[in-house]
Enzyme design. Sequence first.
Site, PDB file in Angstrom:
ATOM      1  N   LYS B 119       0.785  -1.233   0.000  1.00 55.18           N
ATOM      2  CA  LYS B 119       0.000   0.000   0.000  1.00 55.18           C
ATOM      3  C   LYS B 119       0.817   1.283   0.000  1.00 55.18           C
ATOM      4  CE  LYS B 119      -4.261  -1.672   1.977  1.00 55.18           C
ATOM      5  NZ  LYS B 119      -5.222  -1.554   3.070  1.00 55.18           N
ATOM      6  N   GLU B 202      -5.201   7.814   7.581  1.00 58.11           N
ATOM      7  CA  GLU B 202      -5.565   8.869   6.630  1.00 58.11           C
ATOM      8  C   GLU B 202      -6.940   9.452   6.940  1.00 58.11           C
ATOM      9  OE1 GLU B 202      -7.106   6.108   2.891  1.00 58.11           O
ATOM     10  OE2 GLU B 202      -5.012   6.720   2.969  1.00 58.11           O
ATOM     11  N   ARG B 294      -4.230  -8.597  -8.392  1.00 60.04           N
ATOM     12  CA  ARG B 294      -4.747  -9.971  -8.489  1.00 60.04           C
ATOM     13  C   ARG B 294      -6.090  -9.916  -9.199  1.00 60.04           C
ATOM     14  NH1 ARG B 294      -6.333  -8.166  -3.189  1.00 60.04           N
ATOM     15  NH2 ARG B 294      -8.577  -7.826  -3.305  1.00 60.04           N
TER      16      ARG B 294
END
Lengths: 174, 502
Positions: B119, B202, B294
Amino acid sequence: MADYVVRVGDREFRVAVAEESGGLKVTVRDEVFFIDFARLEAEPRLSLILKAGPGAAGGVSVEVVRDERGRLYPGGIPLDTEVLAARLAALEQVRRGAEAGSGRPVEVKAPMPGLVVRVGAEPGQAVRRGHVLVVLQAMKMENELSAPRDGTVRDVRVRPGQAVDHGEVLAVLE
Amino acid sequence: MNGIFSRVLIANRGEIAVRVIRACRDLGISPVAVYSEVDRQALHVRLADEAYLLGPAPARESYLNIERIIELAHQAGAEAIHPGYGFLSENAEFAEACARAGIVFIGPPPEALRAAGEKTAAKELARRVGVPLVPGSDGPVSDEEALWIAGQIGYPVVIKAAAGGGGKGMRIVRSPNELPSALRLARSEALSAFGDDSVYIEKYIDPARHVEVQVLCDAHGKCIHLGERECSIQRRYQKLIEESPSPIVDPALRAEMGEAALAIFRAAGYVNAGTCEFIVGPDRKFYFLEVNARIQVEHPVTEQVTGIDLVVEQIKLAAGYRLEYDQKDIIQRGWALECRVYAEDPDNNFLPSPGQVVALREPAGPGIRVDSGLYLGQRVTIDYDPMLSKVIAWGRDRREAIARMLRALDEYEVAGPKTTIPFHRAVLRDPRFQAGEFDTGYVARHWQGVPVPEDLLVKAAVAAAVDFHRRPKVVTGERPAAGQVQESPWKVAGRWAALRSR
């Protein structure tokens, strides 16, 4: 002719069943049905056709799964079901009345097998409804099990790291 | 097909293993299954050409056991491994181990997996190519840093696992005093799910919609996007209903989000199928969320509207094939919805509900596709993710797709574990959902469980009474008078046991 008390989930219905020449005559809440009843052979399913009269060719078609423990799945929704002869239900009512009002303790049980990650209360602790008592890890998620009502923790029966089975008592609240 | 693999091992289980088996068959490839001890009877084991035992149930000893999987691929003579989603699908070490063993990993190259799948690295990539980011920490934070940063960007904030996905290790925090316990829970979940307790923080966009863009890249420098999927109906940050297109995305926004996604994938040197997730705020501004390197659970809705088989594409791209489509060839036709069926109790906080499947009827008919690993008699255990199957509905427009989905959900019967099917029935009938007015807070705000309809209860009561009445009666002790109803002994025993325990 037989009278039954049928408990479906937390609801109760009185159902009268009589064998008639055209099939079963069933009375539930002022409604009378003549029922063509079939138990499927290869599957745990019941099929009922509810007819308005004994001579009617057909009517509402109802299908419901019934597992071997007697649980029904109307619309696929699992509901614990119990059928009692009406006279036995009345006896039970009397017995229950005698026990009422004793402020029975509530057992907080594991809703599935899992691993206890954390315990959020100690015996003797006063807790409010919603207070997290035990955190249980299962299916990769942490699940918080909280007090169903205000009360005092009487007993905590598990420790972090302990594996528990479905239905195992984790804590007792009074 | 020329140069395509002859044998592919599928390092996964459940519906996605079945899905990959089907793609293999369509390409003339022989599918090889692997399974853990509890999955001996699973559908993917029986549908594959060959099946190999991995080991005991715990994922670490089975579906996450890299060495064992590669050893079995060699044994079976598989030239490639498809990892599905979850498990090893975004594990760069696994991709590298495959390469060392001379086996093709059906997914992005390890470097691209690292650049896009992790990430914080992905955010760095997005920043570099000018894709907007949600304000927050630049990487993993300590508890003290989290408190400081939250104060700077303002509450509510969200804590996320640096190594994770699927909502595991994720917590929303609305005030400073909630932060310490949320950090503790998030770290603990992250540690048990990913073996890494680092988290980042965040700003929490509210109300937010979750919109993602499907991308395909070949090994020859071509990248195209296949439009968006909206996945805002979530609980505990896990998606429940997805659709394509999104009710809030118009052609201009689609082109803009598509370009942003492509910029990130190109910069990562990405090859194969991948998804770029965005958060869209109430002003329709979008922010980069993460890359899923994926195939995703919700890929079928894109397949239904574009007509492109994404798993087939994955296999071809991994074999070095060129993309046969240009961007202009991608046309979204009609509308597709997906409902995920989980073994969870929607009336009790979506708690997992394991159990044995005692009856099963899967829906079919025009516009309906069911991707499922379910079978009659299956024991749903707590060892793995509780998703059982997915219902996908296609229609010429959203209204037709919803009507078909409702028909399918009403047909769908899974008796045994509690499932999310009643939840889906209720949401699809909600006028707010039908009008396309929802956001990621929909479930938390509106879902309170649904009472079982009264007529169903009455019918169930009648069925139970009639069934009981017609059951062969067991005569014990004294003979009953003619016509008198005798109770079966197990029933009586059960009831008195219940009374004693009160």
